[in-house]
Motif scaffolding. Structure first.
Motif, PDB file in Angstrom:
ATOM      1  N   ALA A 161       6.303  -3.487  -5.515  1.00  0.00           N
ATOM      2  CA  ALA A 161       5.098  -4.028  -6.142  1.00  0.00           C
ATOM      3  C   ALA A 161       4.001  -2.967  -6.172  1.00  0.00           C
ATOM      4  O   ALA A 161       3.299  -2.801  -7.181  1.00  0.00           O
ATOM      5  N   GLY A 162       3.848  -2.240  -5.084  1.00  0.00           N
ATOM      6  CA  GLY A 162       2.889  -1.134  -5.080  1.00  0.00           C
ATOM      7  C   GLY A 162       3.312  -0.022  -6.021  1.00  0.00           C
ATOM      8  O   GLY A 162       2.482   0.580  -6.716  1.00  0.00           O
ATOM      9  N   ALA A 163       4.628   0.259  -6.054  1.00  0.00           N
ATOM     10  CA  ALA A 163       5.136   1.275  -6.974  1.00  0.00           C
ATOM     11  C   ALA A 163       4.867   0.885  -8.417  1.00  0.00           C
ATOM     12  O   ALA A 163       4.529   1.732  -9.260  1.00  0.00           O
ATOM     13  N   LEU A 164       5.000  -0.400  -8.712  1.00  0.00           N
ATOM     14  CA  LEU A 164       4.759  -0.883 -10.077  1.00  0.00           C
ATOM     15  C   LEU A 164       3.308  -0.638 -10.489  1.00  0.00           C
ATOM     16  O   LEU A 164       3.030  -0.246 -11.637  1.00  0.00           O
ATOM     17  N   VAL A 165       2.378  -0.872  -9.583  1.00  0.00           N
ATOM     18  CA  VAL A 165       0.969  -0.604  -9.882  1.00  0.00           C
ATOM     19  C   VAL A 165       0.769   0.880 -10.189  1.00  0.00           C
ATOM     20  O   VAL A 165       0.094   1.240 -11.170  1.00  0.00           O
ATOM     21  N   ALA A 166       1.381   1.755  -9.388  1.00  0.00           N
ATOM     22  CA  ALA A 166       1.236   3.195  -9.612  1.00  0.00           C
ATOM     23  C   ALA A 166       1.817   3.608 -10.951  1.00  0.00           C
ATOM     24  O   ALA A 166       1.217   4.407 -11.690  1.00  0.00           O
ATOM     25  N   VAL A 167       2.982   3.075 -11.303  1.00  0.00           N
ATOM     26  CA  VAL A 167       3.611   3.403 -12.585  1.00  0.00           C
ATOM     27  C   VAL A 167       2.761   2.891 -13.746  1.00  0.00           C
ATOM     28  O   VAL A 167       2.560   3.592 -14.750  1.00  0.00           O
ATOM     29  N   ALA A 168       2.248   1.671 -13.629  1.00  0.00           N
ATOM     30  CA  ALA A 168       1.433   1.099 -14.704  1.00  0.00           C
ATOM     31  C   ALA A 168       0.166   1.914 -14.929  1.00  0.00           C
ATOM     32  O   ALA A 168      -0.213   2.206 -16.074  1.00  0.00           O
ATOM     33  N   LEU A 169      -0.516   2.292 -13.862  1.00  0.00           N
ATOM     34  CA  LEU A 169      -1.752   3.053 -14.000  1.00  0.00           C
ATOM     35  C   LEU A 169      -1.480   4.450 -14.528  1.00  0.00           C
ATOM     36  O   LEU A 169      -2.315   5.026 -15.248  1.00  0.00           O
ATOM     37  N   ALA A 170      -0.327   5.021 -14.176  1.00  0.00           N
ATOM     38  CA  ALA A 170       0.009   6.349 -14.681  1.00  0.00           C
ATOM     39  C   ALA A 170       0.284   6.314 -16.175  1.00  0.00           C
ATOM     40  O   ALA A 170       0.049   7.297 -16.888  1.00  0.00           O
ATOM     41  N   ARG A 171       0.770   5.195 -16.676  1.00  0.00           N
ATOM     42  CA  ARG A 171       1.146   5.087 -18.094  1.00  0.00           C
ATOM     43  C   ARG A 171      -0.061   4.895 -18.994  1.00  0.00           C
ATOM     44  O   ARG A 171      -0.056   5.306 -20.157  1.00  0.00           O
ATOM     45  N   LEU A 172      -1.122   4.270 -18.476  1.00  0.00           N
ATOM     46  CA  LEU A 172      -2.263   3.898 -19.314  1.00  0.00           C
ATOM     47  C   LEU A 172      -3.295   5.024 -19.367  1.00  0.00           C
ATOM     48  O   LEU A 172      -3.746   5.516 -18.332  1.00  0.00           O
ATOM     49  N   ARG A 173      -3.680   5.398 -20.578  1.00  0.00           N
ATOM     50  CA  ARG A 173      -4.739   6.391 -20.741  1.00  0.00           C
ATOM     51  C   ARG A 173      -6.099   5.767 -20.448  1.00  0.00           C
ATOM     52  O   ARG A 173      -6.261   4.548 -20.482  1.00  0.00           O
ATOM     53  N   SER A 174      -7.076   6.614 -20.188  1.00  0.00           N
ATOM     54  CA  SER A 174      -8.389   6.111 -19.796  1.00  0.00           C
ATOM     55  C   SER A 174      -9.050   5.291 -20.892  1.00  0.00           C
ATOM     56  O   SER A 174      -9.896   4.436 -20.609  1.00  0.00           O
ATOM     57  N   ASP A 175      -8.694   5.550 -22.169  1.00  0.00           N
ATOM     58  CA  ASP A 175      -9.296   4.802 -23.264  1.00  0.00           C
ATOM     59  C   ASP A 175      -8.428   3.639 -23.738  1.00  0.00           C
ATOM     60  O   ASP A 175      -8.732   3.006 -24.752  1.00  0.00           O
TER      61      ASP A 175
ATOM     62  N   ILE B 185       0.843  -1.202   0.000  1.00  0.00           N
ATOM     63  CA  ILE B 185       0.000   0.000   0.000  1.00  0.00           C
ATOM     64  C   ILE B 185       0.874   1.246   0.000  1.00  0.00           C
ATOM     65  O   ILE B 185       0.649   2.205  -0.753  1.00  0.00           O
ATOM     66  N   SER B 186       1.892   1.242   0.857  1.00  0.00           N
ATOM     67  CA  SER B 186       2.788   2.395   0.958  1.00  0.00           C
ATOM     68  C   SER B 186       3.480   2.670  -0.369  1.00  0.00           C
ATOM     69  O   SER B 186       3.535   3.815  -0.835  1.00  0.00           O
ATOM     70  N   GLY B 187       4.028   1.620  -1.002  1.00  0.00           N
ATOM     71  CA  GLY B 187       4.703   1.817  -2.276  1.00  0.00           C
ATOM     72  C   GLY B 187       3.784   2.403  -3.325  1.00  0.00           C
ATOM     73  O   GLY B 187       4.197   3.261  -4.118  1.00  0.00           O
ATOM     74  N   PHE B 188       2.532   1.965  -3.340  1.00  0.00           N
ATOM     75  CA  PHE B 188       1.566   2.490  -4.305  1.00  0.00           C
ATOM     76  C   PHE B 188       1.241   3.954  -4.028  1.00  0.00           C
ATOM     77  O   PHE B 188       1.319   4.805  -4.923  1.00  0.00           O
ATOM     78  N   VAL B 189       0.882   4.261  -2.790  1.00  0.00           N
ATOM     79  CA  VAL B 189       0.431   5.616  -2.459  1.00  0.00           C
ATOM     80  C   VAL B 189       1.551   6.631  -2.656  1.00  0.00           C
ATOM     81  O   VAL B 189       1.351   7.690  -3.271  1.00  0.00           O
ATOM     82  N   ILE B 190       2.734   6.322  -2.147  1.00  0.00           N
ATOM     83  CA  ILE B 190       3.837   7.275  -2.245  1.00  0.00           C
ATOM     84  C   ILE B 190       4.257   7.475  -3.699  1.00  0.00           C
ATOM     85  O   ILE B 190       4.477   8.605  -4.152  1.00  0.00           O
ATOM     86  N   THR B 191       4.367   6.397  -4.465  1.00  0.00           N
ATOM     87  CA  THR B 191       4.770   6.527  -5.871  1.00  0.00           C
ATOM     88  C   THR B 191       3.719   7.282  -6.660  1.00  0.00           C
ATOM     89  O   THR B 191       4.039   8.110  -7.529  1.00  0.00           O
TER      90      THR B 191
END
Length: 368
Positions: free
Chosen positions: A204-218, A44-50
């Motif tokens: 692992a949380g950071a990876l989720v944040a990076v992946a979601l940041a890369r993908l556009r909504s469409d 959770i921490s890795g995701f939120v902070i990243t």
């Protein structure tokens, strides 16, 4: 990613995780694997902070590292010093056995070195860090966050989005390989407490944040991720619950321990990441709505850090007083009282200072 809102489901997951930790420390026979909740906290921490760091980079074209470290200090340290001072006070004014060595333990805690001390102990844990032994996880997090924002900033500046994602994924694998190199039964403390050996759970949380940041909504891949995270969320939560209920992850179980201390940490990180992804992408789902219930979300957002800080000294206090009947109830009540005092007297004012403005309404939780 230039704007980020709170994910109430994640706040509720914090509440669930810290509850598992408390029960595990009070009644370890009920939840022998409750320590796995700390692994969930890491992800959770890795995701939120990243997520916050990437949002800042998008808004400002950079990341203010000094501001980041200042905010972390104000969020974590004042409350942590208050707990340490409480333990030292009891050690110096009473003969309670649970607080012997508190001054030394407070020094390790203040320097975020509790995990280092524990990692260097080959046999059973000594009393060097008691009654603040639980702050080992804070040591892991803060040592990780000394480096990760710098690495992330360099990647964002010098690499394409796809490369940032691939580098983060590669970094997730390195701690697993390192654990496999280090593993032997005498290295259990070293692996369990080391920042280098637990970094994949934060990454692992950071990876989720990076992946979601890369993908556009469409992007169709985002839709696919949304679908699969929803399918995996309940099984992931069930498996984590099964571990907490049945598997004493910190005991010597022979070949099982070897598997857990090598592959197991990354497996838990993957389950936690799936859960975090679902809560982020599917707030309308039943699990998200359940964890986003106001009491759960409020406690996770505002009290989870204080509960984690105070529960272990409270456990040792009650044990020193030989309290047996109603021990869990007493621990919960005293810990909640201490966490409330910590939140309103220390954490909330410090967050006002960190923001530079007055806080109206709830303040962000620590990514513990």
């Amino acid at each position: 990613m230039s704007r980020t809102g709170r994910v109430s489901g994640l706040d509720g997951l914090r509440t669930l995780a810290v509850a598992l930790v408390v029960v595990h420390h009070v009644e370890p026979e009920v939840l022998p694997g409750g320590a796995v909740a700390v692994d969930v906290f890491f992800t959770i921490s890795g995701f939120v902070i990243t997520r916050l760091l990437i949002a800042e980079y998008v808004r400002r074209g950079g990341i203010s590292l000094m501001s980041f470290y200042r905010r972390r200090w104000l969020r974590l340290v004042p409350a942590m010093l208050a707990v340490s001072a409480f333990c030292v006070l009891l050690a110096s004014t009473t003969d309670l056995w649970g607080f012997e060595g508190s001054l030394q333990a407070a020094g390790f805690t203040a320097a975020f070195l509790t995990n280092v001390v524990r990692a260097m102990e080959p046999g059973p844990y000594s009393d060097l860090t008691a009654p603040l032994a639980h702050t080992w996880s804070l040591g892991v997090e803060e040592q990780f966050y000394l480096l990760w924002p710098i690495v992330l900033l360099l990647l964002l500046r010098r690499a394409r989005a796809r490369t940032v994602l691939l580098c983060t994924a590669a970094l997730c694998v390195l701690p697993l390989l390192w654990r496999c190199v280090l593993w032997n039964p005498d290295a259990a403390h070293r692996i369990y407490n080391g920042t280098d050996t637990r970094a994949d759970q934060l990454l692992a949380g950071a990876l989720v944040a990076v992946a979601l940041a890369r993908l556009r909504s469409d992007d169709p891949r985002l839709a696919l991720l949304r679908t699969w995270s929803a399918r995996l969320a309940w099984p992931a939560l069930a498996l984590l619950g099964l571990v907490a209920w049945r598997i004493p992850v910190t005991e010597d179980l022979g070949s099982w321990t070897a598997a857990w201390y090598t592959i197991g940490f990354l497996a838990v990180a993957a389950l936690s990441a799936a859960l975090v992804t679902a809560l982020e992408l599917r707030p309308e789902d039943r699990l998200s709505r359940l964890l986003a219930l106001t009491p759960l979300a409020w406690v996770g957002r505002n009290l989870s850090y204080g509960i984690y800080l105070w529960h272990y000294p409270v456990v040792r206090l009650l044990a020193s007083l030989d309290v047996k009947e109603g021990r869990l109830t007493a621990t919960v009540l005293l810990t909640l009282l201490a966490a409330l005092l910590s939140y309103y007297a220390l954490e909330r004012p410090c967050l006002r200072r960190a923001r530079g403005t007055k806080v109206r309404g709830p303040v962000p939780a620590a990514a513990t």
